[in-house]
Design a protein around this motif. Structure first.
Motif: not given
Length: 470
Positions: A38-44, A93-110, A278-280
């Motif tokens: 997830f660190t790698l994904d976020t840097l990308g 990290a959030h500008s493309l809305d391409f970052d991870d999410q905890h779906d039940p908690a509805r939070v983008h984390v990294f 885009c939005c999950r």
């Protein structure tokens, strides 16, 4: 519904004590591996944001007041104060809305935790890879547990990534600084004092949406730094009458989630990685569109359509598709009808899908034929399920339903898919050459062996500087 009783003692203090005890040695091997992925994904994703709307303007606004500093603004290479770097990099990290999410908690984390940790560790200069991973893992754990405990935060109008991320970033940086339990408590409490976050920026299609995680990262770094130097915060920041649970969440909380199994149950295992920028809430709609496309359905066949989502998803992405929207990018990223139309037309959804020219193209105009409603058979807060019903011009009605979502733990992306997304993001943003992307990828995946975590930043900057877009 769980209701919190005001005055329940020591919830925040117990959480701080639990966090202070954790170290890298407590992380199971799969948690270490997931944290690196997830660190790698976020840097990308940060690299992919180099051309994203609002990023150049944000960099200009932030650097106008600073000549230099100890931490790097990753999109420009400029140096700045750590809190400024955390803000800029969190927004990226959030500008493309391409970052991870905890779906039940509805939070983008990294997008919050990683920029906070990177800004702080660069200023410290002597942080090992293991200590960086431990800090990231702790921040992620707090974030996911807060999101699960405050289970209807989004439904109240809060943007929980921004709001709860502030406390989580402070916890991560407190771990990086190796603060004791008391100072960890005050770091989170000082973050709470700065807490903000609203979904109004989604409703209004504002660029502020992508900056929210940056605000959280900035406030978390600042809070931990103040706590380290002896500044105190309200220690009942969770359970007090004017604490998070009552003031912000109106008593709708499950506080036991914060401490149950901490150090044994790791919520990073529950994170979803995004295959689409885009939005999950619209990802399952995209998958259904691709299913219809495989059957030979095109936009020209459709007379009208209905998209059914959970009630909370409908609130977030259910507005009618408006090709003339004043901010088409944010509007489209949070629009189920556009996501369906683009996926059906192009057979894919990538970063260029969410550019003004593509959004306003005639061949996706049929997205305006769709109505989005709440489904009676879907849990109101459920993220994955979606149903799309098509009324065709030839009189037929087609219906497809999906209950799982690509990238989630029950339908995960493979490591090779993660690596491919990472390389594609860097190529899109910087024009990064393959050798530089590979070097950064290998460094991240060996981070637990690195004597200093700062090498990540040097290799990221090489990807930018040597890129064809530099």
């Amino acid at each position: 519904m769980s209701m919190h009783t005001p005055g329940t003692p020591d919830i925040g203090r117990r959480l701080a004590a639990d966090l202070a005890r954790l170290s890298f040695e407590d992380l199971p091997p799969d948690v270490v591996q997931l944290t690196k992925l997830f660190t790698l994904d976020t840097l990308g994703v940060i690299g992919g944001a180099a051309k994203a709307p609002g990023m150049a303007e944000l960099q200009a606004a932030l650097t106008e007041w600073e000549a230099n500093g100890t931490s790097t603004l990753l999109l420009s290479g400029r140096m700045a104060n750590p809190v400024t770097a955390a803000l800029a990099n969190g927004a990226a990290a959030h500008s493309l809305d391409f970052d991870d999410q905890h779906d039940p908690a509805r939070v983008h984390v990294f997008c919050v935790v990683l920029p906070a940790v990177l800004a702080a560790l660069e200023a410290e200069r002597k942080i090992s890879g293991k200590d960086a991973l431990a800090a990231i893992a702790v921040g992620v754990e707090v974030f996911c547990r807060l999101g699960l405990a405050c289970y209807n935060s989004l439904g109240k109008g809060w943007h929980p990534t921004t709001a709860l991320g502030t406390i989580s970033a402070a916890a991560a940086v407190a771990k990086l600084y190796k603060l004791d339990a008391e100072k960890t408590l005050h770091a989170m409490a000082l973050a709470f004092v700065q807490l903000s976050g609203t979904t109004q920026f989604i409703a209004d299609g504002a660029l502020a949406k992508r900056i929210g995680p940056g605000f959280a990262a900035r406030s978390g770094v600042l809070a931990a730094q103040m706590a380290r130097h002896g500044v105190t915060g309200p220690w009942r920041f969770l359970e007090g009458k004017a604490g998070l649970f009552e003031l912000y969440e109106r008593g709708e909380v499950r506080p036991e989630i914060l401490s149950d199994g901490i150090g044994e149950i790791w919520r990073v295992r529950e994170l979803s990685m995004k295959p689409y920028p885009c939005c999950r809430c619209v990802h399952t709609v995209i998958q259904i569109a691709l299913d219809y496309r495989a059957e030979g359905i095109t936009g020209a066949h459709i007379a009208s359509g209905t998209i059914e989502l959970s009630e909370v998803n409908r609130q977030i992405v259910g507005s009618p598709f408006d090709q003339g929207h004043h901010n088409p990018v944010v509007h489209a990223q949070f629009n189920a009808a556009y996501a369906f139309a683009a996926a059906l037309t192009d057979g894919k959804v990538t970063i260029p899908t969410f550019t003004p020219g593509r959004i306003r193209a005639p061949d996706v105009a049929f997205g305006s034929l769709f109505e989005t409603i709440a489904a009676a058979d879907m849990e109101p807060t459920a993220v994955p399920p979606a149903r799309v019903r098509l009324h065709l011009k030839d009189g037929r009605t087609l219906e497809r339903t999906r209950w799982t979502m690509k990238g989630a733990p029950d339908e995960p992306m493979s490591e090779e898919e993660v690596f491919a997304k990472f390389r594609a993001c860097l190529e899109h943003g910087f024009g990064t050459v393959p050798d530089d992307a590979t070097a950064l990828q290998e460094q991240v995946m060996r981070l637990d062996e690195a004597p200093t975590a700062r090498d990540l930043i040097a290799l990221f900057l090489r990807c930018r500087q040597n890129g064809r877009a530099a």
